[in-house]
Design an enzyme around this catalytic site. Structure first.
Site, PDB file in Angstrom:
ATOM      1  N   GLU A   1       0.849  -1.193   0.000  1.00 51.70           N
ATOM      2  CA  GLU A   1       0.000   0.000   0.000  1.00 51.70           C
ATOM      3  C   GLU A   1       0.880   1.238   0.000  1.00 51.70           C
ATOM      4  O   GLU A   1       1.864   1.280   0.735  1.00 51.70           O
ATOM      5  CB  GLU A   1      -0.871   0.039   1.274  1.00 51.70           C
ATOM      6  CG  GLU A   1      -1.768  -1.155   1.437  1.00 51.70           C
ATOM      7  CD  GLU A   1      -2.626  -1.072   2.707  1.00 51.70           C
ATOM      8  OE1 GLU A   1      -2.556  -0.056   3.421  1.00 51.70           O
ATOM      9  OE2 GLU A   1      -3.366  -2.031   2.961  1.00 51.70           O
TER      10      GLU A   1
ATOM     11  N   LYS B   1       2.171   4.618   1.262  1.00 53.39           N
ATOM     12  CA  LYS B   1       2.048   5.183   2.603  1.00 53.39           C
ATOM     13  C   LYS B   1       1.702   6.659   2.470  1.00 53.39           C
ATOM     14  O   LYS B   1       2.550   7.483   2.118  1.00 53.39           O
ATOM     15  CB  LYS B   1       3.351   4.997   3.381  1.00 53.39           C
ATOM     16  CG  LYS B   1       3.225   5.461   4.811  1.00 53.39           C
ATOM     17  CD  LYS B   1       4.413   5.000   5.636  1.00 53.39           C
ATOM     18  CE  LYS B   1       4.299   5.453   7.068  1.00 53.39           C
ATOM     19  NZ  LYS B   1       4.220   6.904   7.221  1.00 53.39           N
TER      20      LYS B   1
ATOM     21  N   TYR C   1      -8.616   7.601   2.309  1.00 54.11           N
ATOM     22  CA  TYR C   1      -8.499   6.231   1.802  1.00 54.11           C
ATOM     23  C   TYR C   1      -8.633   5.268   2.973  1.00 54.11           C
ATOM     24  O   TYR C   1      -7.991   5.463   4.016  1.00 54.11           O
ATOM     25  CB  TYR C   1      -7.127   5.993   1.151  1.00 54.11           C
ATOM     26  CG  TYR C   1      -7.057   6.393  -0.316  1.00 54.11           C
ATOM     27  CD1 TYR C   1      -8.069   6.061  -1.206  1.00 54.11           C
ATOM     28  CD2 TYR C   1      -5.950   7.082  -0.798  1.00 54.11           C
ATOM     29  CE1 TYR C   1      -7.988   6.428  -2.546  1.00 54.11           C
ATOM     30  CE2 TYR C   1      -5.857   7.453  -2.140  1.00 54.11           C
ATOM     31  CZ  TYR C   1      -6.887   7.118  -3.007  1.00 54.11           C
ATOM     32  OH  TYR C   1      -6.802   7.466  -4.319  1.00 54.11           O
TER      33      TYR C   1
ATOM     34  N   CYS D   1      16.105  36.479  30.160  1.00 53.24           N
ATOM     35  CA  CYS D   1      16.125  36.584  28.700  1.00 53.24           C
ATOM     36  C   CYS D   1      14.685  36.465  28.215  1.00 53.24           C
ATOM     37  O   CYS D   1      13.980  35.506  28.528  1.00 53.24           O
ATOM     38  CB  CYS D   1      16.984  35.475  28.107  1.00 53.24           C
ATOM     39  SG  CYS D   1      16.810  35.314  26.326  1.00 53.24           S
TER      40      CYS D   1
ATOM     41  N   ASP E   1       0.846  10.408   3.467  1.00 54.34           N
ATOM     42  CA  ASP E   1       1.348  11.263   4.534  1.00 54.34           C
ATOM     43  C   ASP E   1       0.192  12.089   5.071  1.00 54.34           C
ATOM     44  O   ASP E   1       0.027  13.251   4.725  1.00 54.34           O
ATOM     45  CB  ASP E   1       2.464  12.146   3.991  1.00 54.34           C
ATOM     46  CG  ASP E   1       3.346  12.649   5.101  1.00 54.34           C
ATOM     47  OD1 ASP E   1       3.171  12.181   6.247  1.00 54.34           O
ATOM     48  OD2 ASP E   1       4.191  13.506   4.837  1.00 54.34           O
TER      49      ASP E   1
ATOM     50  N   LYS F   1      10.134   3.592   4.055  1.00 51.38           N
ATOM     51  CA  LYS F   1      10.055   4.995   3.656  1.00 51.38           C
ATOM     52  C   LYS F   1      11.039   5.315   2.542  1.00 51.38           C
ATOM     53  O   LYS F   1      12.128   4.754   2.491  1.00 51.38           O
ATOM     54  CB  LYS F   1      10.365   5.880   4.869  1.00 51.38           C
ATOM     55  CG  LYS F   1       9.270   5.877   5.903  1.00 51.38           C
ATOM     56  CD  LYS F   1       8.950   7.294   6.284  1.00 51.38           C
ATOM     57  CE  LYS F   1       8.543   7.427   7.720  1.00 51.38           C
ATOM     58  NZ  LYS F   1       8.410   8.818   8.107  1.00 51.38           N
TER      59      LYS F   1
ATOM     60  N   CYS G   1      18.805  38.833  24.390  1.00 53.12           N
ATOM     61  CA  CYS G   1      18.990  39.634  25.603  1.00 53.12           C
ATOM     62  C   CYS G   1      20.414  40.149  25.763  1.00 53.12           C
ATOM     63  O   CYS G   1      20.693  40.920  26.684  1.00 53.12           O
ATOM     64  CB  CYS G   1      18.596  38.816  26.827  1.00 53.12           C
ATOM     65  SG  CYS G   1      19.758  37.494  27.203  1.00 53.12           S
TER      66      CYS G   1
ATOM     67  N   CYS H   1      23.770  36.405  23.537  1.00 50.62           N
ATOM     68  CA  CYS H   1      22.414  36.003  23.162  1.00 50.62           C
ATOM     69  C   CYS H   1      21.819  37.067  22.239  1.00 50.62           C
ATOM     70  O   CYS H   1      21.845  38.256  22.569  1.00 50.62           O
ATOM     71  CB  CYS H   1      21.567  35.853  24.425  1.00 50.62           C
ATOM     72  SG  CYS H   1      19.824  35.601  24.076  1.00 50.62           S
TER      73      CYS H   1
ATOM     74  N   CYS I   1      22.061  30.494  26.145  1.00 53.39           N
ATOM     75  CA  CYS I   1      22.046  31.791  26.803  1.00 53.39           C
ATOM     76  C   CYS I   1      21.949  31.524  28.300  1.00 53.39           C
ATOM     77  O   CYS I   1      21.115  30.737  28.735  1.00 53.39           O
ATOM     78  CB  CYS I   1      20.848  32.597  26.321  1.00 53.39           C
ATOM     79  SG  CYS I   1      20.420  33.956  27.419  1.00 53.39           S
TER      80      CYS I   1
END
Ligand code: D41
Length: 704
Positions: free
Chosen positions: A125, A127, A234, A448, A129, A325, A427, A424, A442
């Site tokens: 079958e 597959k 399906y 932050c 998604d 897959k 911040c 960062c 950070c």
């Protein structure tokens, strides 16, 4: 004939004609009447039903346009668990087809070994998604549709599923009193592309792939919105049934589904042996790009249903089916820039901004560069041509720079290096890396803004402290306008008057939010621990910690005591108290101990649990029940498999009521394994460790 009965007769006639037309149009792809004729019959039925509301039925085609918004989706416990698919992966790096497809060949070998057969027939079958759903038909009428959820419990989305035109509201031909049909809801590519265009035209963020778009459409609280999305369905199997004799083979089940009126993929084919599977896989791989919907691989299922019983399942995955897959897809595009994102735990992630490109079934305009070391290693520079890779639902990533000529090399070298961050980007705080870790963080904690926002989003989420109505945008507003600086400030600084003046907040919604905040004070210890957002502590670990320690004081004491062992030679000797909690290993234990050792975290926790009259947030939870006394006092049990007539929670309650303790994983410390049907790896482990195994009858015998 009275007016009423003739109206009822006409309505039934119209429903039958409309469903016939739907079936011919959406399932058989062979319409018999024109759109105009359809519309005319449809509006006649709508008018009849409006004039005679008692004539409305759950299987009426008028249900397909959606109805009143439902406040929330109710939980649905699947009468038969919806299993997961075990995956086999292709190894593209291996040499020769035998090694590349070793996992698939292994799957076939195991099936043959159990069935003692030289060759086995499978059904191949595509597959899809999309999203797996369960549909319950009683006497042929669709009465309930639910998402798969975690396989045990899903959500009731009946109204939304009714809007899918190819999904029959009433079965055709001979129907059993009860049958559950399972299949995949998905969004064909044309519909997806339209959703992307529409979102862009409205200036909204478009869905990233057809799967997400389908999921979002199915989870609409207003089914009229779902009705506007061109979802398709399906069918690929059945679940529970009554008064229906399952046929001998899967191909016959698929035929039965077609006879009942379900769309079944035309691409499904019987194949024989691993060679047959591989030939199908190659052939469909060639067709993939021209299909009107996205598929991410193939599912191979044993055709013989009796053989399926012999094979059974392991950890909720049938041993008679496998998902194979397609390998990840790669494409080339241009790197337009590198952005840095700061997550809830402070992790700084570099993200590539790309010239948008369609790859692996989705439009990709951002891809992760994982961490700063990866930028250095790949030496990507803004303006470079890069290879990007996307596999299924995995986040797209930048694989590397494409340099094909000397000219390209000099162009690359003339470009500026990407500047790594030592501050960062949100911040300005110091960015630091723990020893042995690739991720830079950070160090500013809740000071932050990015970390604060992320922490608050997590704190209020449904599985954490659960404050309904406090979404991401509103949290950003209360940070900026109402000076919320910690989760505790939600309780200390927000009131109806302050909230009501915020953008898009009325008095009524402000009042409702305050009520929701109030209600969240009454919680469980497990939720509270999860809400704290301790790195690598998920919902299950939080619950296990709560169960193991029973009180915050006990947990804090253990975490504190464990700090002294942090530098022990062997990993097992570090954090021994925390590691005695089920499923907590050295990494999780270290994260817990470090989190509680941080004074800033302790201050927030103190305020959260302090009584309101003492200036705290007043979060509380019921004291742990004193362990019951009984036949199982002092015994630790693990539950696995499906128990006849008893849910896992009910079994756990039974054990606890008799003094026993239930944990998640089998170890030498386990006294008994309670095993139901389709028990898998836990059973194997218990047998290996010599842990006695009980069935439900034996347990009942033990506790009298
Ligand atoms: O097309 C699919 N995505 C698909 C999913 C399929 N064709 N067959 C499936 N079969 C199963 C079993 C073998 C467990 C009945 C499935 C799924 N499961 C599945 N989808 C999501 C979780 C499991």
């Amino acid at each position: 004939m009275s007016e009423k009965t003739s109206a009822a007769k006409r309505a039934a006639e119209l429903r039958q004609q409309l469903e016939q037309a739907n079936h011919r149009y959406y399932v058989l792809d062979a319409p018999e009447i024109s759109d105009a004729e359809y519309d005319q019959l449809f509006s006649e039925l709508q008018q009849l039903e409006a004039a005679n509301p008692e004539l409305k039925t759950p299987d009426s085609p008028t249900q397909r346009v959606g109805g009143a918004p439902s406040p929330m989706f109710a939980a649905v416990r699947h009468r038969q668990p919806m299993l997961s698919l075990r995956k086999a992966a292709i190894d593209l790096k291996a040499e020769g087809p035998e090694l590349q497809h070793a996992e698939l060949i292994d799957f076939d070998r195991r099936v043959r070994e159990v069935l003692l057969k030289a060759k086995v027939d499978y059904i191949a079958e595509p597959k899809l998604d999309g999203l797996a759903v369960s549909l319950i038909y009683e006497h042929g009428v669709l009465v309930q549709g639910a998402t798969r959820g975690d396989g045990e419990t899903g959500e009731d989305i009946t109204q939304n599923l009714r809007t899918i035109r190819s999904l029959p509201l009433r079965l055709r031909g001979e129907v059993p009193p009860l049958v559950e049909v399972r299949g995949e809801v998905f969004l064909p590519l044309a519909g997806f592309q339209k959703m992307v265009r529409d979102a862009e035209a409205r200036g909204e963020k478009p869905p990233v792939n057809p799967r997400n778009a389908a999921a979002g459409s199915l989870r609409q609280l207003e089914s009229v919105i779902t009705a506007k999305r061109p979802l398709a369905f399906y069918a690929y199997g059945t679940g529970v049934s009554e008064g229906w004799q399952q046929p001998a083979r899967h191909r016959d089940v698929l035929d039965q589904l077609k006879t009942w009126g379900f769309p079944v993929s035309e691409l499904i084919e019987p194949v024989t042996g691993a060679e047959g599977c591989l030939a199908y896989f190659e052939a469909i791989g060639k067709k993939r790009a021209s299909l009107p919907f996205d598929i991410d691989g193939v599912v191979f299922k044993l055709d013989d249903l009796a053989g399926r019983n012999e094979l059974g399942s392991v950890s909720r995955e049938p041993r008679w089916a496998v998902a194979y897959k397609f390998p990840a897809e790669e494409a080339e595009t241009t790197l337009l820039g590198v952005d840095f994102q700061v997550g809830r735990t402070g992790a700084v992630t570099p993200v590539a901004r790309l010239e948008p490109k369609f790859v692996g079934g989705a439009m990709v305009s951002n891809a992760t560069l994982h961490n700063m070391d990866e930028i250095l290693r790949k030496d990507v520079r803004v303006g470079d041509t890069v290879t990007i890779r996307r596999a299924g639902d995995v986040i797209p990533e930048v694989v590397g720079v494409v340099i094909r000529s000397d000219a390209e090399r000099s162009a690359h070298e003339a470009r500026a290096l990407v500047k790594l961050l030592d501050e960062c980007p949100v911040c300005g705080g110091a960015v630091a890396k723990e020893e042995g870790e690739a991720i830079a963080r950070c160090t500013n904690g809740l000071s932050c803004r990015a970390q604060l926002h992320g922490a608050l989003i997590h704190f209020v989420s449904r599985k954490a402290i659960d404050i309904d109505g406090l979404g991401e945008k509103l949290l950003a507003l209360v940070i900026d306008a109402l000076d919320v600086r910690t989760p505790a400030d939600i309780y200390l600084k927000l009131d109806a008057a302050k909230l009501a003046v915020l953008e898009r907040m009325g008095e009524k919604s402000a009042e409702n939010l305050v009520k929701a905040i109030d209600a969240s004070r009454d919680t469980t210890f497990g939720r509270f621990l999860f809400a704290l957002g301790i790195p690598v502590v998920g919902e299950t670990t939080a619950r296990d910690l709560a169960q193991h320690y029973g009180s915050l004081e006990a947990l804090l004491a253990a975490a504190e005591a464990d700090l002294a062992t942090e530098h022990a030679e062997k990993k097992k000797e570090r954090f021994p108290l925390l590691q005695s909690v089920p499923d907590v290993g050295p990494t999780v234990a270290a994260s817990i101990a470090h989190f509680f050792a941080e004074p800033r975290n302790r201050a927030v926790i103190d305020t959260l649990v302090k009584l309101r009259e003492d200036g705290g947030a007043g979060i509380h939870w019921p004291a742990p029940k004193a362990a019951a006394e009984g036949a199982l006092t002092g015994k630790t049990l693990v539950i696995t498999g499906t128990l006849p007539g008893l849910s896992r929670e009910e079994a756990a309650a039974l054990i606890e009521a008799n003094g026993g303790k239930v944990t998640g994983s089998v170890s030498a410390k386990t006294d008994f394994l309670l095993a139901g049907e389709a028990a898998g790896s836990k059973l194997a482990k218990a047998e290996k460790l010599g842990v006695p195994v009980l069935d439900l009858a034996a347990l009942r015998g033990l506790i009298g």
